[in-house]
Design an enzyme around this catalytic site. Structure first.
Site, PDB file in Angstrom:
ATOM      1  N   HIS A 140       2.867   3.851  -1.548  1.00  0.00           N
ATOM      2  CA  HIS A 140       1.705   3.564  -1.555  1.00  0.00           C
ATOM      3  C   HIS A 140       1.028   4.533  -2.797  1.00  0.00           C
ATOM      4  O   HIS A 140       1.436   5.620  -2.690  1.00  0.00           O
ATOM      5  CB  HIS A 140       0.871   4.091  -0.271  1.00  0.00           C
ATOM      6  CG  HIS A 140      -0.486   3.719  -0.053  1.00  0.00           C
ATOM      7  ND1 HIS A 140      -1.320   4.444  -0.491  1.00  0.00           N
ATOM      8  CD2 HIS A 140      -1.106   2.717   0.639  1.00  0.00           C
ATOM      9  CE1 HIS A 140      -2.464   3.789  -0.038  1.00  0.00           C
ATOM     10  NE2 HIS A 140      -2.429   2.804   0.830  1.00  0.00           N
ATOM     11  N   ASP A 217       5.663  10.276   3.898  1.00  0.00           N
ATOM     12  CA  ASP A 217       4.622   9.660   4.494  1.00  0.00           C
ATOM     13  C   ASP A 217       4.860   8.821   5.562  1.00  0.00           C
ATOM     14  O   ASP A 217       5.418   7.884   5.703  1.00  0.00           O
ATOM     15  CB  ASP A 217       4.170   8.862   3.109  1.00  0.00           C
ATOM     16  CG  ASP A 217       2.939   8.052   3.277  1.00  0.00           C
ATOM     17  OD1 ASP A 217       2.485   7.797   4.427  1.00  0.00           O
ATOM     18  OD2 ASP A 217       2.405   7.359   2.405  1.00  0.00           O
ATOM     19  N   GLN A 220       2.983   4.534   8.092  1.00  0.00           N
ATOM     20  CA  GLN A 220       3.279   3.269   8.697  1.00  0.00           C
ATOM     21  C   GLN A 220       4.257   3.570   9.661  1.00  0.00           C
ATOM     22  O   GLN A 220       4.817   2.339  10.277  1.00  0.00           O
ATOM     23  CB  GLN A 220       3.884   2.238   7.541  1.00  0.00           C
ATOM     24  CG  GLN A 220       2.664   1.818   6.595  1.00  0.00           C
ATOM     25  CD  GLN A 220       1.549   1.376   7.256  1.00  0.00           C
ATOM     26  OE1 GLN A 220       1.571   0.900   8.445  1.00  0.00           O
ATOM     27  NE2 GLN A 220       0.264   1.247   6.562  1.00  0.00           N
ATOM     28  N   LYS A 243      -4.976   4.562  11.383  1.00  0.00           N
ATOM     29  CA  LYS A 243      -3.787   3.369  11.820  1.00  0.00           C
ATOM     30  C   LYS A 243      -3.171   3.413  12.963  1.00  0.00           C
ATOM     31  O   LYS A 243      -2.169   2.835  13.143  1.00  0.00           O
ATOM     32  CB  LYS A 243      -2.848   3.552  10.297  1.00  0.00           C
ATOM     33  CG  LYS A 243      -3.598   3.309   9.065  1.00  0.00           C
ATOM     34  CD  LYS A 243      -2.428   3.780   7.767  1.00  0.00           C
ATOM     35  CE  LYS A 243      -3.063   3.670   6.680  1.00  0.00           C
ATOM     36  NZ  LYS A 243      -3.559   2.295   6.238  1.00  0.00           N
ATOM     37  N   CYS A 383      -2.266  -1.666  -2.455  1.00  0.00           N
ATOM     38  CA  CYS A 383      -2.255  -0.095  -2.907  1.00  0.00           C
ATOM     39  C   CYS A 383      -0.814   0.190  -3.255  1.00  0.00           C
ATOM     40  O   CYS A 383      -0.386   1.345  -3.255  1.00  0.00           O
ATOM     41  CB  CYS A 383      -2.891   0.694  -2.024  1.00  0.00           C
ATOM     42  SG  CYS A 383      -4.461   0.615  -1.627  1.00  0.00           S
TER      43      CYS A 383
HETATM   44  N1  PLP Z   1       0.332   5.776   2.872  1.00  0.00           N
HETATM   45  C1  PLP Z   1       0.729   4.788   3.477  1.00  0.00           C
HETATM   46  C2  PLP Z   1       2.079   3.989   3.477  1.00  0.00           C
HETATM   47  C3  PLP Z   1      -0.318   3.763   3.660  1.00  0.00           C
HETATM   48  O1  PLP Z   1      -0.133   2.482   4.172  1.00  0.00           O
HETATM   49  C4  PLP Z   1      -1.710   4.278   3.627  1.00  0.00           C
HETATM   50  C5  PLP Z   1      -2.941   3.413   3.804  1.00  0.00           C
HETATM   51  O2  PLP Z   1      -3.013   2.170   3.498  1.00  0.00           O
HETATM   52  C6  PLP Z   1      -1.998   5.386   3.143  1.00  0.00           C
HETATM   53  C7  PLP Z   1      -0.923   6.309   2.545  1.00  0.00           C
HETATM   54  C8  PLP Z   1      -3.351   5.990   3.112  1.00  0.00           C
HETATM   55  O3  PLP Z   1      -3.886   6.371   4.216  1.00  0.00           O
HETATM   56  P1  PLP Z   1      -5.376   6.817   4.519  1.00  0.00           P
HETATM   57  O4  PLP Z   1      -6.145   5.713   4.792  1.00  0.00           O
HETATM   58  O5  PLP Z   1      -5.235   7.611   5.808  1.00  0.00           O
HETATM   59  O6  PLP Z   1      -5.941   7.490   3.358  1.00  0.00           O
END
Ligand code: PLP
Length: 428
Positions: A140, A217, A220, A243, A383
């Site tokens: 992302h 990260d 998900q 999420k 993204c």
């Molecule tokens: N990393 C991943 C894999 C994501 O899916 C997302 C959100 O879509 C993010 C980071 C960013 O998260 P946040 O909305 O908490 O900034």
């Protein structure tokens, strides 16, 4: 707080009653919400927890000497313990952030600050030109841009681990790329486009052998899989409250205690210091060292209610339910002409999300067609533009599930997808 009793099989219909929005209609149809990877829906218990805090206990935490301030502080720190416990951590290993993007930027900027101090003062985190930061092509943008910026600030080199055509990570390439120059390895636990679970143990082993810091990260994975971050062996990890049934504006940064101790702060100001003179400040120990300024107390308490909800349902049961839902979705999509699934790797561990192309139809048109039937999906590059480029796709449709997704919803979605190409005259 009432939460569903733990059950091996999810009582999805009973649980759905906790989510007011799932009873709404969109464009004359019951809402079929398949965009949980973007943001999840929130159960009443989360909304009630925030409302209860704001109406009964609201005060500045860690400061006032009055009763309400003490109540607020207790609730805030209880929330930290609950959320830390949910990911297998201790409370002092959990830093509040506003979300995963903020958490990843915090880490990258803290490493940047260490680098500016130089190896001596910045310790093991200081980067020098020719040091390497490694990410995967499937990240992302939140786990890519902070590292691009850090590389630009420090002169370090940013390298990328590729994926195979089926979306799985190319571990042989990872073995070549991760080496003695690697100082940071940042990767997602689960791709937000492919839904595939990355081989964390292999990557951590490679990073450890190279003496590199690992950053996970977990955005998900946290809502879908049982998570024990210390057991995964990563140094740092981030996740996002909104999420995982929680409110917006709150997220978690897990850090191994020694790593958080040694890492310099990112933001400075009130609430993160022990002593201050006009020329100097001593910082509090972690996690407070990383929590400058007034914290999102209500959202933290809401997120604690969310993880208590998930815990009461049982993350094993959540994962099992979503696996079945994901298979139903995949089997259905595979049978529809002109659908190209991204990341359809046989037998791979995954969560309940699928991105796909509809041959001859732009993803945005496909999304609008589904929306007219009350079916909410995400369209675009989610993204993760470099990953889409890797697959030669400008945009895809993404359907993502959660613990509240029913088989009937998957079938309604599949019926919708079946009609897309005919409606737009593709393939005829
Ligand atoms: N990393 C991943 C894999 C994501 O899916 C997302 C959100 O879509 C993010 C980071 C960013 O998260 P946040 O909305 O908490 O900034």
């Amino acid at each position: 707080m009432t939460v569903p009793a733990a059950a091996p099989d999810l009582a999805v219909q009973r649980l759905r009653a906790d989510f007011p929005i799932l009873r709404t209609e969109v464009n004359g149809h019951p809402l079929v919400y398949l965009d949980s990877a973007a943001t999840s829906q929130k159960p009443r218990q989360v909304l009630d927890a925030e409302l209860d805090f704001l109406t009964q206990h609201n005060a500045a935490v860690h400061r006032g000497a009055h009763t309400t301030a003490a109540e607020a502080t207790d609730l805030f720190e209880d929330a930290r313990a609950a959320v830390a416990g949910f990911v297998g951590a201790t409370p002092d290993e959990l830093v509040w952030t506003s979300g995963a993007t903020m958490g990843l930027n915090l880490i990258a900027y803290a490493i940047g600050n260490a680098s500016q101090m130089g190896r001596r003062a910045g310790g093991r985190f200081a980067l020098r030109p020719s040091d390497e930061i490694v990410v995967t092509v499937a990240e992302h943008h939140a786990n890519l841009l902070p590292w691009q910026e850090l590389a630009a600030r420090t002169g370090a080199v940013l390298r990328h681990i590729p994926v195979h055509d089926d979306g799985t990570l190319d571990l042989n390439a990872a073995r070549d790329i991760i080496g003695e120059r690697t100082r940071v390895l940042a990767f997602s636990h689960v791709s937000n486009v492919l839904g595939l679970v990355n081989p964390v143990a292999d990557l951590v082993e490679l990073a450890r052998a190279a003496g590199a810091l690992t950053v996970l990260d977990a955005c998900q994975s946290a809502p879908h899989l049982p998570l024990d971050l210390p057991a995964l062996g990563v140094d740092l990890a981030v996740f996002s409250g909104h999420k995982m049934l929680g409110p917006y504006g709150i997220g978690g940064l897990y850090g191994h205690a020694e790593v958080l101790d040694d890492l310099p702060p990112f933001l400075t100001g009130g609430s993160m210091i022990s002593t201050v003179t006009l020329d100097h400040a001593e910082y509090l120990p972690p996690p407070h060292k990383f929590e400058a300024g007034t914290q999102p107390v209500g959202p933290a308490i809401g997120l604690a209610a969310a993880v208590r909800y998930l815990d009461a349902v049982g993350m094993d049961a959540v994962a099992a339910h979503e696996r079945i839902v994901a298979e139903r979705m995949r089997d259905g999509l595979r049978e529809i002409d002109g659908i190209r699934l991204l990341g359809d790797a046989p037998g791979a561990e995954r969560v309940g999300l699928w991105s796909f192309e509809v041959e001859g139809v732009h993803a945005h048109d496909a999304g609008q067609y589904l929306d007219a039937r009350g079916i909410a999906v995400r369209v675009g590059h989610h993204c993760a533009a470099p990953l889409h480029r890797r697959f030669g796709v400008a945009a895809s449709v993404r359907a993502s599930t959660a613990l509240y997704t029913t088989h009937a919803e998957v079938d309604m979605f599949l019926d919708g997808v079946r009609g897309i190409r005919a409606y737009f005259g593709a393939g005829s």
